[in-house]
Design a protein around this motif. Structure first.
Motif, PDB file in Angstrom:
ATOM      1  N   ALA A  86       0.774  -1.249   0.069  1.00 31.87           N
ATOM      2  CA  ALA A  86      -0.017  -0.020   0.120  1.00 31.87           C
ATOM      3  C   ALA A  86       0.827   1.376   0.010  1.00 31.87           C
ATOM      4  CB  ALA A  86      -1.130  -0.014   1.275  1.00 31.87           C
ATOM      5  N   ALA A  87       1.932   1.081   0.931  1.00 28.27           N
ATOM      6  CA  ALA A  87       2.933   2.406   1.073  1.00 28.27           C
ATOM      7  C   ALA A  87       3.463   2.631  -0.270  1.00 28.27           C
ATOM      8  CB  ALA A  87       3.892   2.053   1.993  1.00 28.27           C
ATOM      9  N   SER A  88       4.027   1.630  -1.035  1.00 27.54           N
ATOM     10  CA  SER A  88       4.715   1.792  -2.421  1.00 27.54           C
ATOM     11  C   SER A  88       3.711   2.286  -3.501  1.00 27.54           C
ATOM     12  CB  SER A  88       5.379   0.457  -2.684  1.00 27.54           C
ATOM     13  OG  SER A  88       4.377  -0.457  -3.045  1.00 27.54           O
ATOM     14  N   ILE A  89       2.596   2.020  -3.523  1.00 32.08           N
ATOM     15  CA  ILE A  89       1.443   2.356  -4.446  1.00 32.08           C
ATOM     16  C   ILE A  89       1.204   3.841  -3.872  1.00 32.08           C
ATOM     17  CG2 ILE A  89      -0.900   2.339  -5.114  1.00 32.08           C
ATOM     18  CD1 ILE A  89      -0.573  -0.916  -4.975  1.00 32.08           C
ATOM     19  N   VAL A  90       0.962   4.403  -2.899  1.00 32.35           N
ATOM     20  CA  VAL A  90       0.793   5.600  -2.568  1.00 32.35           C
ATOM     21  C   VAL A  90       1.954   6.506  -2.975  1.00 32.35           C
ATOM     22  CG1 VAL A  90       0.489   7.191  -0.637  1.00 32.35           C
ATOM     23  CG2 VAL A  90      -0.797   5.196  -0.613  1.00 32.35           C
ATOM     24  N   LEU A  91       3.139   6.076  -2.794  1.00 32.26           N
ATOM     25  CA  LEU A  91       4.404   6.656  -3.259  1.00 32.26           C
ATOM     26  C   LEU A  91       4.251   7.036  -4.564  1.00 32.26           C
ATOM     27  CD1 LEU A  91       7.199   7.733  -2.275  1.00 32.26           C
ATOM     28  CD2 LEU A  91       8.007   5.562  -3.084  1.00 32.26           C
ATOM     29  N   THR A  92       3.857   6.280  -5.572  1.00 27.82           N
ATOM     30  CA  THR A  92       3.705   6.580  -7.004  1.00 27.82           C
ATOM     31  C   THR A  92       2.356   7.489  -7.070  1.00 27.82           C
ATOM     32  OG1 THR A  92       2.319   4.702  -7.364  1.00 27.82           O
ATOM     33  CG2 THR A  92       4.599   4.300  -7.760  1.00 27.82           C
ATOM     34  N   GLN A  93       1.669   7.620  -6.537  1.00 30.85           N
ATOM     35  CA  GLN A  93       0.444   8.534  -6.578  1.00 30.85           C
ATOM     36  C   GLN A  93       0.469   9.793  -6.158  1.00 30.85           C
ATOM     37  OE1 GLN A  93      -2.585   7.106  -8.101  1.00 30.85           O
ATOM     38  NE2 GLN A  93      -1.057   5.318  -8.626  1.00 30.85           N
ATOM     39  N   VAL A  94       1.304   9.899  -4.941  1.00 28.72           N
ATOM     40  CA  VAL A  94       1.287  11.166  -4.300  1.00 28.72           C
ATOM     41  C   VAL A  94       2.023  12.199  -5.128  1.00 28.72           C
ATOM     42  CG1 VAL A  94       3.711  11.022  -3.059  1.00 28.72           C
ATOM     43  CG2 VAL A  94       1.621  11.763  -1.758  1.00 28.72           C
ATOM     44  N   TRP A  95       1.542  13.350  -4.724  1.00 25.13           N
ATOM     45  CA  TRP A  95       2.098  14.716  -5.293  1.00 25.13           C
ATOM     46  C   TRP A  95       3.751  14.812  -5.380  1.00 25.13           C
ATOM     47  CZ3 TRP A  95       2.192  20.042  -3.341  1.00 25.13           C
ATOM     48  CH2 TRP A  95       2.051  21.181  -4.672  1.00 25.13           C
ATOM     49  N   PRO A  96       4.102  14.746  -6.481  1.00 25.11           N
ATOM     50  CA  PRO A  96       5.641  14.844  -6.777  1.00 25.11           C
ATOM     51  C   PRO A  96       6.353  15.667  -5.689  1.00 25.11           C
ATOM     52  CG  PRO A  96       4.803  15.244  -8.734  1.00 25.11           C
ATOM     53  CD  PRO A  96       3.590  15.097  -7.763  1.00 25.11           C
ATOM     54  N   LYS A  97       6.087  16.761  -5.382  1.00 28.24           N
ATOM     55  CA  LYS A  97       6.864  17.652  -4.372  1.00 28.24           C
ATOM     56  C   LYS A  97       6.680  16.923  -2.971  1.00 28.24           C
ATOM     57  CE  LYS A  97       6.383  22.081  -6.330  1.00 28.24           C
ATOM     58  NZ  LYS A  97       5.575  23.267  -6.683  1.00 28.24           N
ATOM     59  N   LEU A  98       5.692  16.143  -2.619  1.00 30.32           N
ATOM     60  CA  LEU A  98       5.535  15.515  -1.319  1.00 30.32           C
ATOM     61  C   LEU A  98       6.291  14.334  -1.311  1.00 30.32           C
ATOM     62  CD1 LEU A  98       1.897  15.913  -0.175  1.00 30.32           C
ATOM     63  CD2 LEU A  98       3.979  16.299   1.125  1.00 30.32           C
ATOM     64  N   ARG A  99       6.635  13.746  -2.315  1.00 34.12           N
ATOM     65  CA  ARG A  99       7.075  12.411  -2.536  1.00 34.12           C
ATOM     66  C   ARG A  99       8.308  11.917  -1.424  1.00 34.12           C
ATOM     67  NH1 ARG A  99       6.965  10.691  -8.428  1.00 34.12           N
ATOM     68  NH2 ARG A  99       4.889  11.100  -8.052  1.00 34.12           N
ATOM     69  N   SER A 100       9.388  13.088  -1.646  1.00 34.54           N
ATOM     70  CA  SER A 100      10.573  12.752  -0.915  1.00 34.54           C
ATOM     71  C   SER A 100      10.219  12.914   0.552  1.00 34.54           C
ATOM     72  CB  SER A 100      11.518  13.925  -1.223  1.00 34.54           C
ATOM     73  OG  SER A 100      11.197  15.187  -0.943  1.00 34.54           O
ATOM     74  N   THR A 101       9.474  13.678   1.131  1.00 36.11           N
ATOM     75  CA  THR A 101       9.057  13.729   2.401  1.00 36.11           C
ATOM     76  C   THR A 101       8.470  12.550   2.927  1.00 36.11           C
ATOM     77  OG1 THR A 101       8.579  15.991   1.853  1.00 36.11           O
ATOM     78  CG2 THR A 101       8.067  15.197   4.074  1.00 36.11           C
ATOM     79  N   TYR A 102       7.561  12.047   1.879  1.00 37.44           N
ATOM     80  CA  TYR A 102       6.731  10.849   2.501  1.00 37.44           C
ATOM     81  C   TYR A 102       7.755   9.659   2.396  1.00 37.44           C
ATOM     82  CZ  TYR A 102       3.738   6.889   1.328  1.00 37.44           C
ATOM     83  OH  TYR A 102       2.937   5.792   1.483  1.00 37.44           O
ATOM     84  N   TYR A 103       8.448   9.577   1.340  1.00 37.10           N
ATOM     85  CA  TYR A 103       9.473   8.461   1.691  1.00 37.10           C
ATOM     86  C   TYR A 103      10.251   8.386   2.768  1.00 37.10           C
ATOM     87  CZ  TYR A 103      13.158   5.654  -0.507  1.00 37.10           C
ATOM     88  OH  TYR A 103      14.048   4.566  -0.714  1.00 37.10           O
ATOM     89  N   THR A 104      11.019   9.589   3.095  1.00 37.99           N
ATOM     90  CA  THR A 104      11.639   9.791   4.438  1.00 37.99           C
ATOM     91  C   THR A 104      10.819   9.261   5.570  1.00 37.99           C
ATOM     92  OG1 THR A 104      12.560  11.543   3.298  1.00 37.99           O
ATOM     93  CG2 THR A 104      13.152  11.118   5.698  1.00 37.99           C
TER      94      THR A 104
END
Ligand SMILES: Nc1ncnc2c1ncn2[C@@H]1O[C@H](COP(=O)(O)OP(=O)(O)O)[C@@H](O)[C@H]1O
Ligand SMILES: [Mg+2]
Lengths: 420, 370
Positions: A86-104
């Motif tokens: 689920a987390a990895s799929i969300v990572l591909t959907q999330v707004w690009p600017k948020l992506r690195s924060t989310y990843y961290t």
């Protein structure tokens, strides 16, 4: 010697050292499992024996530990693989600017010490239970203080991150156009997920599951806090190490090593098989390949080595049914007794000579006699020290030498030395 | 042949943040038409197609399919099927499963699906290949599987996004005729996207030529070639020689422009621009290479151009003669090969003439970059 040769020799030596460093401990540990000596050791070698496997299988703590480790492992696989996916799929959907924060944020649990995760899991669910008004004895209270439940949650909190890393790597190669194509052909989002994305992710799900299970199985830091009144294999072993170990742990290690080898072999064989099928399908290789070796072994010395090892294991297991170490053990025991008796004889002889010498001295200076008595027992204590060790090595303390012990019983008294 | 379903784009504007990918597009596509969007890469063709298929909602305007507003209707609910630029065949499914995927998600039984897939496989001349994986097919075969998969969904409108761009030249030409045949057989509306003007002209009933998000012209291929509406269309579709100048005089739909190098030149005003050109305006005149010929001695100076030969190339069915043109641009003349040894010698000064009805003038504007 030319420098090329020198380099080759150096490289060979390096590889030898490297592999002995990697595999040496495993080999030694495996060997100790078959030594009847009561302490995990290879030298001195007592008897070739399977008794430690019996001891292992009869050890209720270890059995329970393995059972709960597996239960927790399965729970962790289910929870962390679904959370990671689920987390990895969300990572591909999330707004690009948020992506690195989310990843961290998602990856952070890997960096947090397992001890901290363990304690915080414990504290959090206790508090959560309190907030939800779970009173002592209620189902919720029971659940939030259940070692298995908490351990699965605690382990999953960081294993899910590992799983996610596996999924992200796979997802990066996914063509989102495929999902769009499915939608365009009338599939619902659920259907597109089930029929397109999930089959694509299957290999990653398999490897993440294996990874999650292994990570869960070997976890100690988090588990030791969250397990409470249950036990897993790691916590049992940790306890045993504290109380002193016997080779049954080696035999467990041996079983795990063998299982790993077999799994690796099966995986390799399946892989090669699949590759070959594909090649045959594409007409690159003729279907009936000649040669004696199965396809996956050609040109792979490691695989051949593993097969040999597997063969040895099969032979071992086969002989285990028939071979009895009793004869050998009796021999060892007898040899030991003879050795001890020999010792005793020598000691008696020594004492006799000393006694005679003393008698002669006493005859000359009778006044000194009382002072000499404690000195004698001290002398015996020192002489007997090596015998002391060998007795510890015997599989079971044998009553046989007691005739001797009786005579020297006071020698084992620790106060004996102090009194000097 | 069924009449097919019409598609209308009404004042469509599509923005990505500050960037406007499509600007105020108005297109009416008749039911059963083979309609093409033609334009250079990055001009917004795919974006329009995605708006029609429902993967994105236009920022402004409406998409109507069969007269129904499609706002808020997802791609899986629209009567369209899209053939993706990269085909997007499902790599883990067999060919027949790919083709019948739309039936699978609709709940059809395996036997039904297999039967329909086999029918379609026969239609695309791939009978008996249903059990292969897409990776085991050649480029052209994949292409046809993608078409069959889209047709299996029984769409009212088939959308094709540069489906032939990945194929080699021979196959591409073959697939052109095949696509056109399929379209005529099934009788549904085809909306086709391409940056290849040859494809657009040969297959389409109507073509929309796009430039940077703006539709410059919508017409039949023939009209677009003969009567381009803008300098961009004139220079993008087919080869064209451009002459820049100022309008000297206008009479009816004819105009004379004054050029630096070739003096006064007479031509037609392109139909779309009649009445929009005034004396003194900057203008561009276009003459196709095949409309130029060697001039006899007594030719009218208003339809002759004189220039020095730079180079000559033999092309088999014709000779291409390149001459020194205005502003560093070369003039190209195409002469049919009727057995001549050569047309010109290098450096020679040639007089070329044309028919005023074969040259079009329009207000100056942006040209397509080569
Ligand atoms: N999702 C998007 N976000 C931002 N810009 C986009 C997006 N999709 C397309 N664009 C931009 O819109 C323009 C048109 O793209 P596209 O329609 O794909 O061109 P083409 O005519 O080659 O199919 C391009 O400049 C592209 O960069
Ligand atoms: Mg495109």
């Amino acid at each position: 010697m030319s420098s090329a040769n020198l380099i080759r020799v150096a490289l060979g030596a390096y590889l030898l050292i490297f592999f002995s460093y990697l595999l040496g401990p495993l080999v030694v540990m495996s060997l100790t499992a078959f030594n009847s000596s009561s302490f995990p050791t290879v030298s001195p070698w007592a008897c070739f024996s399977f008794e430690w496997f019996d001891v292992l299988f009869n050890d209720k703590h270890i059995r329970d530990g393995i059972y709960y480790s597996i239960v927790i492992g399965i729970g962790t696989v289910i929870l962390s693989v679904s959370m990671g996916l689920a987390a990895s799929i969300v990572l591909t959907q999330v707004w690009p600017k948020l992506r690195s924060t989310y990843y961290t944020m998602i990856i952070a649990p890997i960096l947090i010490p397992g001890v901290v995760l363990g304690i915080s899991t414990l504290v959090f669910w206790d508090r959560a239970g309190a907030l939800l008004g779970a009173t002592d004895g209620s189902f919720l209270h029971g659940l939030f203080h259940n070692g298995i439940f908490l351990t699965i949650l605690g382990q999953s909190s960081f294993i899910a991150s590992y799983a996610m890393l596996v999924f992200v790597a796979r997802l990066q190669r996914f063509d989102t156009g495929l999902t769009e194509a499915a939608l365009d052909l009338g599939a619902t989002h659920t259907q597109a997920f089930r029929k397109i994305l999930l089959p694509f992710m299957r290999p990653a799900i398999a490897s993440a599951s294996v990874l999650a299970f292994l990570a869960s199985f070997e976890n100690y830091n988090t588990t030791t806090f969250t397990i409470i009144d249950y036990k897993t294999l790691t916590t049992v072993l940790a306890q045993k190490v504290r109380l002193g170990i016997n080779p049954s742990i080696s035999s467990l290690a041996f079983i795990i090593i063998v299982l790993t080898i077999f799994a690796a072999l099966a995986f390799e064989a399946a892989n090669r098989n699949k590759e070959r099928k594909l090649a045959v399908q594409q007409g690159k290789v003729s279907a009936n390949k000649s040669g004696v070796l199965p396809g996956f072994m050609t040109g792979n010395p490691a695989a051949i080595l593993l097969v040999l090892l597997a063969f040895v294991v099969i032979v071992l297991v086969g002989t285990a049914q028939k071979y009895s170490p009793e004869a050998c053990k009796v021999q060892v025991r007898e040899a030991k007794q003879i050795e001890i008796q020999q010792r005793i004889k020598e000691l008696r002889e020594a004492r006799r000579i000393k006694d005679e010498a003393r008698a002669a001295e006493e005859a000359e200076q009778p006044a000194q006699a009382p002072a000499n008595a404690p000195q004698n027992s001290g002398a015996f204590g020192n002489v007997f020290a090596p015998g002391n060790l060998s007795e510890e090595e015997a599989p079971k303390p044998d009553p046989a030498p007691s005739s001797g012990t009786g005579a020297f019983g006071n020698v084992f008294d620790p106060n004996n030395l102090n009194s000097e | 042949m069924s009449s097919g379903v019409a598609v209308d784009l009404e004042n469509i504007t599509i923005r990505f943040g500050d960037f406007t990918a499509v600007k105020d597009a108005n297109v009416n596509i008749n039911g059963g038409d083979f309609f093409s969007f033609l334009g250079p890469s990055g001009c917004g063709k795919t974006t329009i197609l995605r708006a029609v298929s429902g993967f994105l909602e236009p920022s402004e305007g409406r998409v109507l399919i069969g007269g129904n507003d499609m706002a808020g209707i997802g791609p899986n609910k629209r009567p369209t099927a899209l053939i993706f630029q990269n085909l997007a065949l499902f790599p883990l499914m067999k060919v027949w499963e790919n083709i019948s995927f739309s039936m699978e998600v609709a709940g059809a039984s395996a036997a039904e699906r297999r039967k329909r897939a086999d029918e379609l496989l026969d239609m695309i001349a791939l009978g008996g290949q249903g059990d292969k994986l897409p990776s085991e097919l050649s480029g052209g075969q994949k292409q046809r599987v993608a078409i069959a998969r889209a047709l299996c969904a029984n769409p009212d409108v088939l959308l094709l996004d540069e489906p032939l761009s990945a194929l080699d030249l021979k196959l591409r030409q073959h697939m052109r005729t095949e696509l056109r045949e399929i379209q005529q057989r099934v009788g549904i509306t085809f909306i086709y996207i391409t940056h290849d003007q040859g494809e657009a002209l040969t297959m389409s009933d109507n073509v929309a030529v796009m430039k940077a998000g703006v539709i410059d012209q919508i017409d039949t291929g023939h009209n677009i070639y003969d009567d381009p509406a803008t300098p961009f269309v004139a220079s993008f579709v087919g080869e064209n020689n451009v002459f820049r100048g100022k309008v000297k005089s206008i009479s009816g739909n004819e105009a004379v422009i004054t050029t630096n190098r070739s003096g006064d030149l007479l031509s037609r005003i392109t139909p779309a621009q009649v009445g929009k050109l005034a004396v003194g305006d900057d203008a561009m005149m276009f003459i196709r290479p095949e409309a130029l010929e060697l001039a006899p001695r007594d030719a009218d100076s208003k339809t002759t151009i004189s220039a020095n030969v730079i180079n000559e190339e033999f092309e088999g069915n014709s000779f291409s003669v390149f001459l020194q043109g205005d502003g560093g641009k070369q003039i190209k003349m195409s002469v049919p090969n009727l057995g001549q040894d050569r047309i010109s010698v290098r450096g020679e000064n040639l007089s070329l003439r044309y028919d005023a009805s074969n040259a079009v003038t329009m207000p100056a504007g942006e040209l397509a970059s080569e």
